[in-house]
Enzyme design. Structure first.
Site, PDB file in Angstrom:
ATOM      1  N   ASP A 485      37.770  54.498  52.822  1.00 36.44           N
ATOM      2  CA  ASP A 485      36.617  54.122  51.998  1.00 36.44           C
ATOM      3  C   ASP A 485      36.438  52.619  51.896  1.00 36.44           C
ATOM      4  O   ASP A 485      35.386  52.136  51.479  1.00 36.44           O
ATOM      5  CB  ASP A 485      36.835  54.616  50.565  1.00 36.44           C
ATOM      6  CG  ASP A 485      36.506  56.070  50.399  1.00 36.44           C
ATOM      7  OD1 ASP A 485      35.484  56.500  50.928  1.00 36.44           O
ATOM      8  OD2 ASP A 485      37.286  56.773  49.720  1.00 36.44           O
TER       9      ASP A 485
HETATM   10  C1  BGC Z   1      39.722  53.023  46.469  1.00 30.75           C
HETATM   11  C2  BGC Z   1      39.724  54.145  47.428  1.00 30.75           C
HETATM   12  C3  BGC Z   1      38.715  55.165  46.954  1.00 30.75           C
HETATM   13  C4  BGC Z   1      37.357  54.501  46.777  1.00 30.75           C
HETATM   14  C5  BGC Z   1      36.264  55.436  46.337  1.00 30.75           C
HETATM   15  C6  BGC Z   1      38.349  52.467  46.316  1.00 30.75           C
HETATM   16  O1  BGC Z   1      38.349  51.447  45.392  1.00 30.75           O
HETATM   17  O2  BGC Z   1      40.613  52.025  46.908  1.00 30.75           O
HETATM   18  O3  BGC Z   1      41.003  54.696  47.536  1.00 30.75           O
HETATM   19  O4  BGC Z   1      38.613  56.188  47.875  1.00 30.75           O
HETATM   20  O5  BGC Z   1      37.454  53.444  45.897  1.00 30.75           O
HETATM   21  O6  BGC Z   1      36.323  55.762  44.996  1.00 30.75           O
HETATM   22  C1  NOJ Z   2      40.866  58.077  48.367  1.00 28.93           C
HETATM   23  C2  NOJ Z   2      39.709  58.961  48.645  1.00 28.93           C
HETATM   24  O1  NOJ Z   2      39.686  60.032  47.744  1.00 28.93           O
HETATM   25  C3  NOJ Z   2      39.752  59.477  50.053  1.00 28.93           C
HETATM   26  O2  NOJ Z   2      38.590  60.207  50.304  1.00 28.93           O
HETATM   27  C4  NOJ Z   2      39.887  58.325  51.016  1.00 28.93           C
HETATM   28  O3  NOJ Z   2      39.960  58.856  52.298  1.00 28.93           O
HETATM   29  C5  NOJ Z   2      41.095  57.485  50.698  1.00 28.93           C
HETATM   30  N1  NOJ Z   2      41.002  57.036  49.345  1.00 28.93           N
HETATM   31  C6  NOJ Z   2      41.246  56.279  51.625  1.00 28.93           C
HETATM   32  O4  NOJ Z   2      40.294  55.301  51.349  1.00 28.93           O
END
Ligand code: BGC
Ligand code: NOJ
Length: 812
Positions: A485
Site C-alpha cells: 500500500d
Molecule cells: C500502512 C499500511 C496499510 C495502509 C492502508 C499504511 O499507512 O503502512 O500497512 O495497508 O496504510 O491503510
Molecule cells: C496492510 C494491508 O492491510 C494490506 O492490504 C497490505 O498489503 C499491507 N499492509 C502492505 O502494505
C-alpha cells in the site's frame, strides 16, 4: 523471557503475569457479536460492525495502556482489587489468565479470597456471558462487595469520540429488578431498533448507571468513589456518560464459594414492537436472553458447545509430528487466527480502531486462503460479497463496509493488484470444495444487479484488467499501489495530511509493478484452469498466451541481474534495483515471482532467493527491503515516509515471509523454507517475548527490522494476512497437503531432520489419514499408496463416495 506458556491439551495460552509487555488479547464471538478482551480485562464489544454498533467504550491512544474494559471490583475491607489486575492494579497474590478459543478465564487471589472469571460469547446469542465465582479460603468468614462495571458507547464509535455537543445530552437508561438489569437505550427513542443490556442473575444491593456518580468527578476507573465507599449511588443517567454497574454484597463462610452470572447483550426489536409503554422499552427479548443464561448449568453447556465447535473445526487439518511447536501452531493457533481475520478483516484490534477501514478487497480474498478449509459455506458467501464490489472494467473498490456490503468511496479503487486476488480466492474455494456452481452465480458490479454477470464473468474482468493495463515494459501498471500500500508511484504528495492512498491520480500510464506480474502469472494460470474446467478451452489458451507475455517481461525488464526488480516508477526508473541508492532489493517480487514459477527453469529463481538470504535476512525474519530509505522520496510515496526499519520501510513484514518460504519449497529447499518459517513463527519466538512484545500465540503484521532501534519488536498483532499466508505455507507447501481440482496433492518439503509425521485432513466430505515417511529427504515423493494401492504422481484422485483415504507417502 516468557510471560506464560502453551497448554496444548486445553487449547489455551496461559499468561502468568498481568504485566505483559503489551496487552495480550483474545477475541470472543463467532458470528455477529464480538468482543476484544485483554489479559487485564480491557477491551470492548460490538455487534456486526465495530464502528456503527459498538456497545462499550474503549479508549485507544490513552494512558495507561488498555484503558477501559469489562471490570469486576472486589472490595474486601480496605483492599480493592480486580481479578484481571487492571484498573486498580492492586498487587495480587496469584494471577492466571487463560486465552482459549473464543473464551478467556482468570483465576486470581488476594488475601485468601479467590476470584475465577470466565468470559465468552455463546454460539448462537448476541451476548457476552461472564461467570464470576468468589471463594473464601480463609479460616474465618469473609464479607466482600462485588462490583461490575461497563461504560456504554453511544453506538457509533466514531461519533462517540467526537460529537460531544450532542452526545453529552443523549444518553438514556432504564433499570429493572431492583438494579439487576440495566438497559442502555440511547437513541432508541428515535431511529434505532436496538438497545443493550447488562444484567446479573441475582438480587443486587445497589447499582449505578452514571459514570460520574460511580467514579466521582476527576476519578478514573482505577479509583471509583462508589467502590471505595462500598456502595453504589443508584443514580439514573441522563445524558453525560451512561454506564452499568451492579453492587452485590457477598458473605462467604470459610471454604464457601458463590457464583454470579453477568450477561452483556444486544437486543433488536421489530419497528412495531419497540415499546411496552410510552417511553418504556419492550423487554421481552432481553428477558428471554437473560433467563437463558441465569444458571451455571446452561452457561457450562454453552461453553461446552463452543469448545466442541472449535474442536470440530480444527479437526479439518491436524498434524502430529515430533515438532511440538509446529503441531501447536498448525493445530490450534494459526487456524484460530485465520478465523479471527475472517471475522474482523482489518477492522478491530488493538492497532485498528474499528472506525477506520472496513473490509479490504485484497485482504479479504487473502484471508479466504486460510479459512476456506474450515468454513467453505461462509467462504462462498464472502466471495460473492467481495465480487459485488467490483467494477465492470475489473477494477474494484479497495474496501467495503461489512454492515452495508457497499464499496467505500472514500478510498475508491486503483489498487491494481486487487482484481487478481479475486481469482486467488475463488480458485482456492473451488479447489477445496469442487463446487463449480459458484462460477455460475449472477453477481452485480458495484452492487448494481442490473449490470450483473456470472462470477466467472467477474474473474474474466479481473484477468482482462491486468492484461489490458500494462506499461512501457509490458509489465502491469501499478495504479495507486499494489500489495504494498505504501509504494505510491503515482502519488507525488508534498503536503502533510494528504493521504498517500488517495492523493494523486488513481491511474498512471507508466509506473509498473513486477509484483503484479508475479501475481498475473500465478493467478492467470489458475484462471486458465477454471476456464478448462468449465469447458472453455479457447479462453484458457488465450489466458496462457497473455500469461506468457508477462512471464517474459518479468524475466527481462523485471530482472536486475541478481534479483527481480520491484517496479518502474512514473519516470520509468527502476525501483528495487542495484541502480538505486536506497531500496535496492524488495522481498515481494522475489517471493511471488518464484512461487509463481517465474525464472525457475532459467536459473533466475535460485539467484533471487540467494540474494534475499544475503541481503534481506535477519535473525528475526526477512526484511521487506534494503537498504532502508533514509529520506523521503517524492516519487515513491509512503514507503519512504517511515523511519528506517519500521513498517514497509525495511521492517520485517511477516505477511511476505511465507512467500519466500513457499518459493524455497518450489526449489526444493526444505531446510531453508523451514528456517524462514521458524523465524517469525510465534511459538518459536515465545522465549523472547520481552523483545517481541506482542502475543506469543499469534502473528503480528510487522517486526521491526535491523535498522530500527527496537529491532525484533512486533507491532500490529492479530489482523494480518500473515495468518492466512503462513497457514498456506506450512499446511500446503512445507507439509505439502495441497488441494488441487482433482484431489489432494501430497508433496511435502521439509527440513532433513523433520522426522515422520501424520496429517488428518478433511476434504470434500472425506477423511484423509496421511502418513509421511521422510527418510531424511527434503522433497520428492518416491512412493504414494492410497487405500493399499500405489498411485503414480502426487495426487490422490478424489472419488465421490469414498469417505476414507488411508494414504502412505515416502520421501527420499
Ligand atoms: C500502512 C499500511 C496499510 C495502509 C492502508 C499504511 O499507512 O503502512 O500497512 O495497508 O496504510 O491503510
Ligand atoms: C496492510 C494491508 O492491510 C494490506 O492490504 C497490505 O498489503 C499491507 N499492509 C502492505 O502494505
Amino acid at each position: 523471557m516468557k510471560y506464560g506458556y502453551f497448554d496444548d491439551n486445553a487449547l489455551e495460552y496461559v499468561i502468568t503475569t498481568p504485566k505483559t509487555p503489551l496487552p495480550w488479547i483474545n477475541y470472543l464471538g463467532n458470528k455477529e457479536f464480538f468482543s476484544l478482551i485483554s489479559n487485564t480485562c480491557g477491551g470492548y464489544t460490538f455487534y456486526k460492525d465495530a464502528k456503527l454498533l459498538r456497545l462499550t467504550r474503549y479508549r485507544y491512544n490513552n494512558v495507561p495502556y488498555d484503558n477501559n474494559g469489562k471490570y469486576f471490583y472486589i472490595k474486601d475491607g480496605d483492599t480493592i482489587w480486580n481479578p484481571g489486575w487492571q484498573p486498580v492494579k492492586t498487587a495480587l497474590d496469584s494471577y492466571e489468565c487463560r486465552h482459549g478459543l473464543g473464551y478467556s478465564t482468570w483465576k486470581s487471589s488476594k488475601n485468601d479470597v479467590q476470584a475465577e472469571v470466565l468470559t465468552f460469547v455463546p454460539m448462537d446469542d448476541n451476548c457476552e456471558v461472564s461467570k464470576v465465582t468468589l471463594t473464601n479460603n480463609r479460616a474465618s468468614a469473609a464479607k466482600l462487595t462485588l462490583f461490575s462495571y461497563v461504560e456504554w458507547c453511544l453506538w457509533n464509535a466514531d461519533d462517540d469520540m467526537k460529537n460531544f455537543q450532542r452526545n453529552l445530552s443523549t444518553g438514556e437508561v432504564e433499570v429493572t429488578d431492583g438494579g439487576s438489569v440495566i438497559y442502555h437505550k440511547t437513541e432508541y427513542r428515535e431511529r434505532r431498533n436496538h438497545y443493550a443490556i447488562y444484567g446479573v442473575n441475582s438480587k443486587v444491593d445497589g447499582f449505578d448507571t452514571s459514570r460520574d456518580a460511580f467514579l466521582g468527578a476527576y476519578n478514573g476507573p482505577d479509583s471509583p468513589d462508589a467502590v471505595k465507599a462500598g456502595k453504589c449511588t443508584g443514580e439514573l443517567a441522563s445524558g453525560w456518560s451512561p454506564i452499568a454497574s451492579h453492587q452485590i454484597n457477598v458473605s462467604l463462610n470459610p471454604g464457601e464459594s458463590k457464583t454470579f452470572i453477568f450477561t452483556l447483550g444486544y437486543i433488536e426489536n421489530p419497528e412495531d414492537a419497540k415499546w411496552e409503554a410510552p417511553g418504556v422499552v419492550n423487554k421481552e427479548r432481553a428477558k428471554a436472553m437473560l433467563s437463558k443464561y441465569d444458571n451455571e448449568a446452561s452457561v457450562d453447556s454453552a461453553l461446552t458447545e463452543l469448545k466442541d465447535y472449535w474442536k470440530e473445526l480444527l479437526s479439518n487439518y491436524h498434524i502430529s509430528s515430533s515438532n511440538e511447536k509446529v503441531d501447536r501452531m498448525v493445530n490450534i493457533w494459526n487456524q484460530y487466527q485465520c478465523m479471527v481475520t475472517f471475522n474482523m478483516s482489518r477492522s478491530a484490534s488493538y492497532y485498528e480502531s474499528g472506525i477506520g477501514r472496513g473490509m479490504g478487497f485484497r485482504d479479504s480474498c487473502q484471508d479466504l486462503l486460510g479459512f476456506v478449509h474450515l468454513i467453505p459455506d461462509r467462504a462462498r458467501q464472502r466471495i460473492i460479497d467481495i465480487a459485488s464490489t467490483q467494477f465492470q472494467d475489473g477494477s474494484a473498490y479497495h474496501q467495503y463496509q461489512p454492515l452495508t456490503k457497499k464499496g467505500n468511496s472514500d478510498i475508491g479503487s486503483g489498487f491494481n493488484d486487487d482484481p487478481l486476488w479475486l481469482i486467488a480466492g475463488t480458485s482456492a474455494y473451488i479447489r477445496e470444495t469442487g463446487d463449480l456452481s459458484i462460477l455460475e452465480e449472477m453477481v452485480p458490479f458495484d452492487n448494481d444487479m442490473s449490470v450483473a454477470k456470472t462470477l466467472m464473468g467477474h474473474l474474466q474482468c479481473s484477468f482482462n484488467f491486468t492484461a489490458t493495463h500494462k506499461g512501457p515494459h509490458g509489465l502491469p501498471l501499478i495504479g495507486r499501489a499494489d500489495w504494498n500500500d505504501c509504494l505510491n508511484l503515482n502519488c507525488f504528495s508534498e503536503h502533510p495530511g494528504e493521504s498517500f492512498q488517495t492523493f494523486g491520480p488513481s491511474e498512471g500510464p507508466v509506473a509498473e509493478s513486477v509484483f503484479i506480474a508475479g501475481m498475473f502469472v500465478k493467478y492467470g494460470e489458475e484462471y486458465a484452469q477454471l476456464c478448462e474446467l468449465t469447458g472453455d478451452d479457447a479462453e484458457a489458451a488465450r489466458a496462457r498466451e497473455e500469461v506468457k507475455k508477462v512471464y517474459d517481461a518479468a524475466c527481462t525488464a523485471g530482472w536486475d541481474g541478481e534479483w527481480f526488480v520491484r517496479a518502474y516508477d512514473a519516470n520509468s526508473n527502476k525501483v528495487g534495483s542495484k541502480e538505486c541508492e536506497e531500496g535496492q532489493i524488495y522481498i515481494e517480487p522475489q517471493g511471488f515471482c518464484v512461487l509463481a514459477g517465474i525464472g525457475v527453469e532459467e536459473g533466475l529463481a535460485e539467484k533471487a532467493l540467494k540474494s534475499v538470504e544475503e541481503r534481506l535476512d535477519t535473525k528475526y525474519g526477512v526484511m521487506i527491503l534494503q537498504p532502508a530509505y533514509t529520506k523521503y522520496h517524492l516519487e515513491l510515496g509512503e514507503v519512504s515516509s517511515y523511519p528506517p526499519g519500521y513498517k514497509e520501510n525495511a521492517g520485517i513484514f511477516c505477511h511476505n515471509n511465507p512467500w519466500i518460504s513457499i518459493a524455497e519449497t518450489v526449489l526444493g529447499h526444505g531446510n531453508r523454507a523451514f528456517e524462514v518459517y521458524k523465524k517469525t513463527c510465534p511459538a518459536y519466538i515465545e522465549d523472547i517475548s520481552e523483545i517481541h512484545c506482542t502475543e506469543p500465540y499469534v502473528y503480528s503484521q510487522m517486526v521491526a527490522g535491523k535498522d530500527a532501534k527496537f529491532f525484533g519488536q512486533g507491532k500490529n498483532s492479530w489482523l494480518t494476512g500473515t495468518a492466512a499466508w503462513t497457514f498456506v505455507n506450512i499446511s500446503q507447501y512445507i507439509l505439502g497437503v495441497y488441494p488441487t481440482h482433482k484431489g489432494l496433492s501430497i508433496n511435502p518439503c521439509v527440513p532433513e531432520d523433520f522426522g515422520d509425521f501424520t496429517i488428518t485432513r478433511k476434504y470434500r466430505g472425506a477423511t484423509y489419514n496421511i502418513k509421511v515417511k521422510q527418510n531424511g529427504a527434503q522433497k520428492g515423493i518416491t512412493k504414494l499408496t492410497v487405500n493399499g494401492r500405489e498411485v503414480s504422481g502426487n495426487i490422490i484422485p478424489y472419488e465421490d463416495g469414498i469417505k476414507e483415504y488411508n494414504v502412505e507417502a515416502q520421501l527420499g
